[in-house]
Design an enzyme around this catalytic site. Structure first.
Site, PDB file in Angstrom:
ATOM      1  N   SER A 131       0.504  -3.841   6.482  1.00  0.00           N
ATOM      2  CA  SER A 131       1.230  -3.199   5.384  1.00  0.00           C
ATOM      3  C   SER A 131       0.940  -1.708   5.338  1.00  0.00           C
ATOM      4  O   SER A 131      -0.138  -1.265   5.700  1.00  0.00           O
ATOM      5  CB  SER A 131       0.841  -3.830   4.043  1.00  0.00           C
ATOM      6  OG  SER A 131       1.524  -3.178   2.991  1.00  0.00           O
ATOM      7  N   LYS A 186      -0.525 -11.672   3.235  1.00  0.00           N
ATOM      8  CA  LYS A 186       0.506 -10.626   3.320  1.00  0.00           C
ATOM      9  C   LYS A 186       1.724 -11.003   2.479  1.00  0.00           C
ATOM     10  O   LYS A 186       2.326 -10.159   1.808  1.00  0.00           O
ATOM     11  CB  LYS A 186       0.915 -10.415   4.783  1.00  0.00           C
ATOM     12  CG  LYS A 186       2.081  -9.415   4.993  1.00  0.00           C
ATOM     13  CD  LYS A 186       1.747  -8.016   4.479  1.00  0.00           C
ATOM     14  CE  LYS A 186       2.632  -6.908   4.991  1.00  0.00           C
ATOM     15  NZ  LYS A 186       4.041  -7.043   4.881  1.00  0.00           N
ATOM     16  N   HIS A 189       0.844 -10.364  -1.047  1.00  0.00           N
ATOM     17  CA  HIS A 189       0.903  -8.899  -1.195  1.00  0.00           C
ATOM     18  C   HIS A 189       2.345  -8.465  -1.457  1.00  0.00           C
ATOM     19  O   HIS A 189       2.632  -7.684  -2.363  1.00  0.00           O
ATOM     20  CB  HIS A 189       0.364  -8.217   0.068  1.00  0.00           C
ATOM     21  CG  HIS A 189       0.731  -6.763   0.204  1.00  0.00           C
ATOM     22  ND1 HIS A 189       2.001  -6.359   0.597  1.00  0.00           N
ATOM     23  CD2 HIS A 189       0.031  -5.633  -0.009  1.00  0.00           C
ATOM     24  CE1 HIS A 189       2.044  -5.038   0.617  1.00  0.00           C
ATOM     25  NE2 HIS A 189       0.863  -4.572   0.262  1.00  0.00           N
ATOM     26  N   ASN A 190       3.270  -8.970  -0.656  1.00  0.00           N
ATOM     27  CA  ASN A 190       4.674  -8.561  -0.798  1.00  0.00           C
ATOM     28  C   ASN A 190       5.266  -9.054  -2.116  1.00  0.00           C
ATOM     29  O   ASN A 190       6.087  -8.366  -2.732  1.00  0.00           O
ATOM     30  CB  ASN A 190       5.500  -9.077   0.382  1.00  0.00           C
ATOM     31  CG  ASN A 190       5.275  -8.261   1.640  1.00  0.00           C
ATOM     32  OD1 ASN A 190       4.223  -7.641   1.806  1.00  0.00           O
ATOM     33  ND2 ASN A 190       6.227  -8.250   2.532  1.00  0.00           N
ATOM     34  N   GLU A 193       4.088  -6.777  -4.663  1.00  0.00           N
ATOM     35  CA  GLU A 193       4.864  -5.538  -4.464  1.00  0.00           C
ATOM     36  C   GLU A 193       6.210  -5.639  -5.187  1.00  0.00           C
ATOM     37  O   GLU A 193       6.631  -4.703  -5.872  1.00  0.00           O
ATOM     38  CB  GLU A 193       5.064  -5.320  -2.968  1.00  0.00           C
ATOM     39  CG  GLU A 193       5.820  -4.092  -2.559  1.00  0.00           C
ATOM     40  CD  GLU A 193       6.059  -4.069  -1.053  1.00  0.00           C
ATOM     41  OE1 GLU A 193       7.227  -3.924  -0.649  1.00  0.00           O
ATOM     42  OE2 GLU A 193       5.087  -4.224  -0.284  1.00  0.00           O
TER      43      GLU A 193
END
Length: 488
Positions: A131, A186, A189-190, A193
């Site tokens: 990222s 990940k 995380h997204n 986000e």
């Protein structure tokens, strides 16, 4: 180029791939590159990589021949079938103990499958989240590797050298866990986000509609916010976006951009993963749906003509500073909820998948380099350092104190949104979650009675031990048999 002289090979020379290669080269690693469209290899060597010792290969066989043993081959290609197809092409030129790394945005279940399939052939697989966008890839991304633990010692030096570093020099990269754990982290995380971006968008609309702030004034507000608790990459770039003008030098760039949001699916994956394990990631779910709602622009334009809302209201000038602070606090509280929900999902995945995740380590990996990097993540790391078994961030003193301190302002901002007719799905779902989480007795008792009434699904009692189930003959006509054939 001498055979067996390169430290790592990389396949896929789009911008992210190119920048990772240049980053590795900067840190003294010798890199060999290949691209499916072979002309791109020569273009890269003659342009961005000119004057460097980066080696170009015109076939996968040639690329593998350039690598030291154990061979390390990293893929930066589009997620999905292309990854499997590329792996099939690489394997014939590898030996047992060699390593394949997938650095794309792959679905974690694919990484779990690939880890197992390649282990059967003696090949070590790593599925890693990367990222930070193009800039991060070039100068220091957040890297989240998972897969076959035997592969980690062979790539650790490279990954930690090229990763972003926090203030004390600690790299934003460490081993996440087995199988698809890296890509799972990940994915979360997204999802966070998506939540952060939606929350910022709602704060923007509240300030714009409630105070009539211009983009230049909004740039000042967000610049100020970035100096305090909300210090983060997304707040920083938002201030810069508001300040940017179109080619005429006058029109704010943000005002000429169409209000229909795109998405690549990782937020949706997070919401689906949450539903699969029964975790209430309400804010991320609302953030995904908000993008879907933005996409039906034509319908919204029609609806604007026929559906009414409250009369236009603005906040009086003497209450301007107070309103801005209420919105800031609402944004901060909602952000805490978003991260708490994300970590709830990681805890659930850990149990479901049998992984061992270092929660504080995940916060450290997100502390720099990545899109959701913020000072706030340092506080999350401290919370997990203090209690590695922490079930929920909201139970940590730092976060519970912040919510208790700001919740009145959070509610006021939400009331303003309702009165002004400003849609705030992420703010409101965060507040609803907060109220639900702190409520000792929810109306699910009535829901269970309804399920037992129409479907004999049974219920537990407050005056009996957990795990004992009961059924009531609500109408006097049914039997005392509980349902086992369907669920609703």
């Amino acid at each position: 180029m001498e055979k067996g002289s390169c430290d790592i090979g990389l396949i896929g020379l789009a911008v992210m791939g190119q920048n990772l290669v240049l980053n590795m080269n900067d840190h003294g690693f010798k890199v060999a590159v290949f691209n499916r469209t072979v002309s791109k290899v020569d273009d890269f060597l003659n342009d961005e990589a000119k004057g460097t010792p980066i080696a170009g290969a015109h076939s996968i066989e040639e690329l593998c021949g350039l690598l030291k043993s154990p061979r390390r081959v990293m893929l930066m290609v589009k997620a999905g079938e292309i990854v499997d197809h590329t792996i099939e092409q690489i394997v014939p030129f590898l030996e047992k103990g060699d390593i394949i790394i997938d650095g794309g945005n792959s679905l974690y279940t694919d990484s779990t499958r690939r880890t197992k399939e390649l282990a059967e052939k003696g090949i070590l697989f790593i599925g890693t989240g990367v990222s930070g966008g193009e800039e991060g890839a070039r100068f220091g991304p957040s890297i989240m590797p998972g897969g076959n633990p035997a592969a980690w010692p062979h790539v650790k030096d490279i990954f930690q050298a090229i990763a972003a570093k926090v203030e004390d020099g600690t790299p934003c990269c460490d081993w996440v866990g087995e199988d698809g754990a890296g890509h799972y982290v990940k994915m979360v995380h997204n999802g966070i986000e998506y939540g952060d971006m939606q929350l910022i968008g709602e704060a923007y609309q509240l300030l714009q509609d409630g105070l009539g702030l211009t983009p230049d004034e909004l740039a000042e507000v967000f610049t100020d916010w970035n100096k305090g608790e909300l210090d983060s990459f997304l707040i920083e770039i938002t201030a810069k976006i508001f300040a940017k003008k179109d080619d005429d030098g006058k029109t704010p760039m943000v005002d000429v951009i169409l209000d229909t949001a795109g998405q690549k699916g990782t937020g949706k994956w997070t919401a689906i993963a949450a539903l699969d394990v029964g975790m209430p990631l309400t804010l991320i779910g609302e953030s995904v749906f908000a993008r879907c709602l933005s996409a039906i622009k034509e319908q919204r334009m029609q609806a604007a003509k026929v559906l009414t809302g409250p009369a236009k209201q603005t906040i009086s000038p003497e209450h301007k500073a107070e309103f801005i602070e209420e919105v800031r606090r609402a944004l901060y509280c909602s952000k805490i909820i978003s991260y708490a929900q994300g970590y709830m999902l990681l805890r659930a995945a850990e149990k479901e998948q049998g992984w061992t995740l270092n929660m504080g380590g995940v916060a450290l990996m997100w502390r720099g380099g990545c899109i959701i990097r913020s000072a706030f993540l340092g506080d999350i790391k401290k919370a997990f350092d203090k209690d590695p078994k922490l079930e929920n961030l909201l139970l940590a003193e730092f976060f519970s104190s912040a919510l208790n301190k700001y919740e009145a302002s959070w509610r006021k901002a939400q009331i303003h949104a309702v009165e002004m007719g400003v849609p705030t799905p992420a703010f409101s779902s965060a507040l609803a979650f907060y109220d639900g989480y702190r409520t000792e007795r929810l109306p699910a008792n009535l829901l269970q009675a309804q399920r037992d009434f129409f479907g004999a699904h049974t219920y537990e009692r407050v005056d009996k031990p957990r795990g004992e189930f009961f059924h009531t003959n609500w109408t006097g006509h049914g039997g005392r048999v509980a349902s086992s054939t369907y669920n609703a």
